[in-house]
Design a protein around this motif. Structure first.
Motif, PDB file in Angstrom:
ATOM      1  N   ARG A  30      45.472  22.080  23.113  1.00  0.00           N
ATOM      2  CA  ARG A  30      46.361  23.176  22.406  1.00  0.00           C
ATOM      3  C   ARG A  30      45.565  24.213  22.558  1.00  0.00           C
ATOM      4  N   LEU A  31      44.112  24.420  22.585  1.00  0.00           N
ATOM      5  CA  LEU A  31      43.382  25.585  22.602  1.00  0.00           C
ATOM      6  C   LEU A  31      43.030  26.082  24.222  1.00  0.00           C
ATOM      7  N   LEU A  32      43.882  25.399  24.965  1.00  0.00           N
ATOM      8  CA  LEU A  32      43.804  25.936  26.515  1.00  0.00           C
ATOM      9  C   LEU A  32      44.865  26.829  26.802  1.00  0.00           C
ATOM     10  N   ALA A  33      44.505  27.688  27.702  1.00  0.00           N
ATOM     11  CA  ALA A  33      45.777  28.210  28.066  1.00  0.00           C
ATOM     12  C   ALA A  33      46.824  27.614  28.901  1.00  0.00           C
ATOM     13  N   HIS A  34      47.904  27.745  28.913  1.00  0.00           N
ATOM     14  CA  HIS A  34      49.088  26.836  29.665  1.00  0.00           C
ATOM     15  C   HIS A  34      48.737  26.818  30.918  1.00  0.00           C
ATOM     16  N   ALA A  35      48.469  27.954  31.587  1.00  0.00           N
ATOM     17  CA  ALA A  35      48.376  28.248  32.986  1.00  0.00           C
ATOM     18  C   ALA A  35      47.304  27.123  33.652  1.00  0.00           C
ATOM     19  N   ILE A  36      46.119  26.893  32.798  1.00  0.00           N
ATOM     20  CA  ILE A  36      45.071  25.975  33.372  1.00  0.00           C
ATOM     21  C   ILE A  36      44.987  24.759  32.840  1.00  0.00           C
ATOM     22  N   ARG A  37      46.111  24.383  31.689  1.00  0.00           N
ATOM     23  CA  ARG A  37      45.629  23.182  30.958  1.00  0.00           C
ATOM     24  C   ARG A  37      45.466  21.909  32.015  1.00  0.00           C
ATOM     25  N   HIS A  38      46.564  21.659  32.810  1.00  0.00           N
ATOM     26  CA  HIS A  38      46.328  20.233  33.432  1.00  0.00           C
ATOM     27  C   HIS A  38      45.042  20.392  34.298  1.00  0.00           C
ATOM     28  N   ALA A  58      47.138  16.793  22.455  1.00  0.00           N
ATOM     29  CA  ALA A  58      48.142  17.430  22.942  1.00  0.00           C
ATOM     30  C   ALA A  58      49.021  18.029  21.933  1.00  0.00           C
ATOM     31  N   PRO A  59      49.880  19.044  22.463  1.00  0.00           N
ATOM     32  CA  PRO A  59      50.756  19.745  21.563  1.00  0.00           C
ATOM     33  C   PRO A  59      52.125  18.793  21.578  1.00  0.00           C
ATOM     34  N   HIS A  60      52.132  18.047  22.595  1.00  0.00           N
ATOM     35  CA  HIS A  60      53.329  17.161  22.709  1.00  0.00           C
ATOM     36  C   HIS A  60      52.992  16.061  23.485  1.00  0.00           C
ATOM     37  N   ASP A  61      54.092  15.194  23.521  1.00  0.00           N
ATOM     38  CA  ASP A  61      53.864  13.872  24.333  1.00  0.00           C
ATOM     39  C   ASP A  61      53.693  14.262  25.932  1.00  0.00           C
ATOM     40  N   PRO A  62      52.294  14.197  26.367  1.00  0.00           N
ATOM     41  CA  PRO A  62      52.138  14.702  27.522  1.00  0.00           C
ATOM     42  C   PRO A  62      52.668  13.639  29.006  1.00  0.00           C
ATOM     43  N   LYS A  63      53.782  13.481  28.922  1.00  0.00           N
ATOM     44  CA  LYS A  63      54.174  12.483  30.060  1.00  0.00           C
ATOM     45  C   LYS A  63      54.088  13.225  31.376  1.00  0.00           C
ATOM     46  N   PRO A  64      54.411  14.548  31.669  1.00  0.00           N
ATOM     47  CA  PRO A  64      53.997  14.744  32.973  1.00  0.00           C
ATOM     48  C   PRO A  64      52.452  14.935  33.357  1.00  0.00           C
ATOM     49  N   LEU A  65      51.653  15.049  32.311  1.00  0.00           N
ATOM     50  CA  LEU A  65      50.273  14.887  32.730  1.00  0.00           C
ATOM     51  C   LEU A  65      50.024  13.563  32.895  1.00  0.00           C
TER      52      LEU A  65
END
Length: 100
Positions: A30-38, A58-65
Motif C-alpha cells: 500500500r506504500l508503494l507507487a502503483h506504477a512500480i508495485r508489481h 496488499a490493499p486488495h486481493d492480489p489475484k493478478p500479482l
C-alpha cells in the motif's frame, strides 16, 4: 577535483551491511507507487533465499500479482493467504528453491 573511493573485495554471503536478515520479511504494498508495485514485489521475491518468507500486505486481493508470481517463479515460490480484511489482504510467500 578527483575523489578516490576505496574499494574492498566483497565477501560472499550477503550484502555485508551488518544487519541481521530475518527469515520473514514484511512488505506493505500500500506504500508503494502503483506504477512500480508489481516490479518491486517481484524483485523482493527474487532476492529471498530458499526457505525465507515474505508477508505481503496488499490493499486488495492480489489475484493478478499471484498469477504473475506463478508465471515468473513457477514452483520455486509458494503462497497462502494469512488473512483478508476490508483494509488489507496479507499473503505469505515462501521461497522453496532458487530458479533453475
Amino acid at each position: 577535483m578527483t575523489t578516490e573511493i576505496p574499494v574492498t573485495e566483497a565477501r560472499q554471503g550477503g550484502c555485508q551491511c551488518g544487519a541481521s536478515h530475518e527469515a520473514t520479511v514484511e512488505l506493505d504494498a500500500r506504500l508503494l507507487a502503483h506504477a512500480i508495485r508489481h516490479g518491486a514485489i517481484l524483485g523482493a521475491l527474487s532476492s529471498l533465499k530458499p526457505g525465507a518468507d515474505l508477508v505481503l500486505i496488499a490493499p486488495h486481493d492480489p489475484k493478478p500479482l499471484l498469477a504473475q508470481v506463478s508465471d515468473v517463479f513457477g514452483d520455486t515460490v509458494k503462497y497462502d493467504y494469512v488473512d483478508r480484511t476490508p483494509d488489507a489482504v496479507r499473503v505469505r510467500f515462501t521461497k522453496i528453491s532458487a530458479l533453475a
